[in-house]
Design a protein around this motif. Structure first.
Motif, short mmCIF file in Angstrom:
data_model
loop_
_atom_site.label_atom_id
_atom_site.label_comp_id
_atom_site.label_asym_id
_atom_site.label_seq_id
_atom_site.Cartn_x
_atom_site.Cartn_y
_atom_site.Cartn_z
N UNK A 1 2.57 17.09 97.38
CA UNK A 1 1.82 15.90 97.82
C UNK A 1 0.75 16.20 98.86
N UNK A 2 0.61 17.48 99.24
CA UNK A 2 -0.45 17.83 100.18
C UNK A 2 -0.89 19.27 99.92
N UNK A 3 -2.07 19.62 100.44
CA UNK A 3 -2.69 20.90 100.13
C UNK A 3 -1.87 22.09 100.62
N UNK A 4 -1.29 21.97 101.81
CA UNK A 4 -0.52 23.09 102.37
C UNK A 4 0.72 23.37 101.54
N UNK B 1 1.57 26.89 99.52
CA UNK B 1 2.84 27.60 99.67
C UNK B 1 3.54 27.74 98.33
N UNK B 2 3.55 26.66 97.54
CA UNK B 2 4.20 26.68 96.24
C UNK B 2 3.59 27.74 95.34
N UNK B 3 2.28 27.74 95.22
CA UNK B 3 1.62 28.67 94.30
C UNK B 3 1.56 30.10 94.86
N UNK C 1 -3.20 20.55 83.72
CA UNK C 1 -4.38 20.31 84.55
C UNK C 1 -4.61 21.34 85.63
N UNK C 2 -3.93 22.47 85.54
CA UNK C 2 -4.14 23.51 86.55
C UNK C 2 -4.80 24.69 85.84
N UNK C 3 -4.32 25.89 86.01
CA UNK C 3 -4.85 27.08 85.36
C UNK C 3 -4.10 28.29 85.91
N UNK D 1 -6.65 27.18 95.21
CA UNK D 1 -7.27 26.49 94.07
C UNK D 1 -6.22 25.72 93.29
N UNK D 2 -5.12 26.39 92.96
CA UNK D 2 -4.06 25.74 92.20
C UNK D 2 -3.46 24.57 92.97
N UNK D 3 -3.29 24.74 94.27
CA UNK D 3 -2.74 23.66 95.08
C UNK D 3 -3.65 22.45 95.10
N UNK D 4 -4.94 22.69 95.15
CA UNK D 4 -5.91 21.58 95.12
C UNK D 4 -5.84 20.85 93.77
N UNK D 5 -5.78 21.61 92.69
CA UNK D 5 -5.74 20.99 91.36
C UNK D 5 -4.44 20.24 91.12
N UNK D 6 -3.36 20.71 91.74
CA UNK D 6 -2.07 20.02 91.60
C UNK D 6 -2.12 18.62 92.19
#
Length: 250
Positions: free
Chosen positions: A74-77, A81-83, A138-140, A232-237
């Motif tokens: 639910x947030x960029x940080x 961390x996830x990706x 919707x990611x990559x 990048x992936x975090x933003x797209x998520x």
């Protein structure tokens, strides 16, 4: 149903690292962190000369990142961390001074393809088809892309990244260089890996260490590169498209 784990067993100089998660070996952040740590420690253990990376059970090598955790970003940080989880494992394999042998017994998706690509020598069964499914949600494949491109080339990586809904069979992966050999069944795969790994243990460890450095020349910037890709992936998520798509999958 077994609990998730990362284990290591040492036998005749071979350190076999096994990971498992009941959800088709999809990997949440804590298991990825443990896997990266275990690979790093194995690289520093003088008792281990060669590492084998495998997963538990016989159906799926790795279904990629944890879908449950992905839905809850639910947030960029949190997204970064996830990706970064798969990035840390790939970098641990890259920096490990010992050869990492991959054992791919079944289907592998997304981040799992990245793990296979980050090994130094990879064997599989004919059931080990691969798919990069990230674009579907919707990611990559941004984080694992460099490892996959390094192994199979930009053209083949582009093909499977764009065709995100298709599995490519193990023989295709072998012709592209992801797998070195493909076997009829797990039993044959395990016999071959055991013999191969134990034979590698008879070689000069200093020579193998220097070879590993040469193999990975030009990737010294991957700590930064993969961290940037995770952003990048975090933003797209967090994008509206991905959030809506994940609701449908949920």
């Amino acid at each position: 149903m077994s609990d998730p784990y990362v284990n290591i067993e040492i036998d005749n100089g071979v350190g076999t690292i096994e990971f498992f998660h009941p959800a088709h070996n999809s990997l949440p952040g804590d298991i990825l962190a443990k896997l990266a740590q275990t690979i790093t420690e194995a690289g520093e253990n003088d008792e281990i000369k060669v590492i084998v990376l495998k997963s538990g059970r016989d159906r799926t090598f790795c279904a990629g990142a944890s879908f449950k955790e992905l839905i809850n970003i639910n947030d960029a940080e949190t997204g970064k961390v996830f990706f970064s989880g798969f990035a840390n494992v790939i970098n641990a394999m890259r920096k490990c001074p010992k050869f990492v042998i991959g054992r791919i017994q079944g289907k592998t998706v997304g981040g799992g393809v990245g793990l296979a690509a980050a090994t130094d020598y990879c064997m599989a069964t004919k059931y080990a088809s691969i798919k990069l499914s990230e674009l579907n949600v919707g990611i990559g494949p941004f984080v694992v892309g460099p490892a996959i491109e390094r192994k199979i080339g930009l053209s083949a990586m582009t093909q499977i990244a764009v065709d995100a809904n298709s599995f490519y069979d193990a023989e295709w992966a072998r012709t592209k260089g992801l797998f070195t050999k493909v076997f009829e069944d797990i039993e044959t795969l395990d016999v071959e890996i055991k013999a191969f790994a134990e034979h590698l243990c008879t070689y000069n460890p200093e020579a193998m260490k220097d070879m590993k450095k040469v193999f990975w020349e030009g990737t010294e910037h991957w700590d930064t590169l993969l961290a940037d890709r995770a952003v990048i992936s975090g933003r797209l998520a967090l994008s509206e498209f991905t959030k809506e798509t994940l609701k449908r999958f949920k």
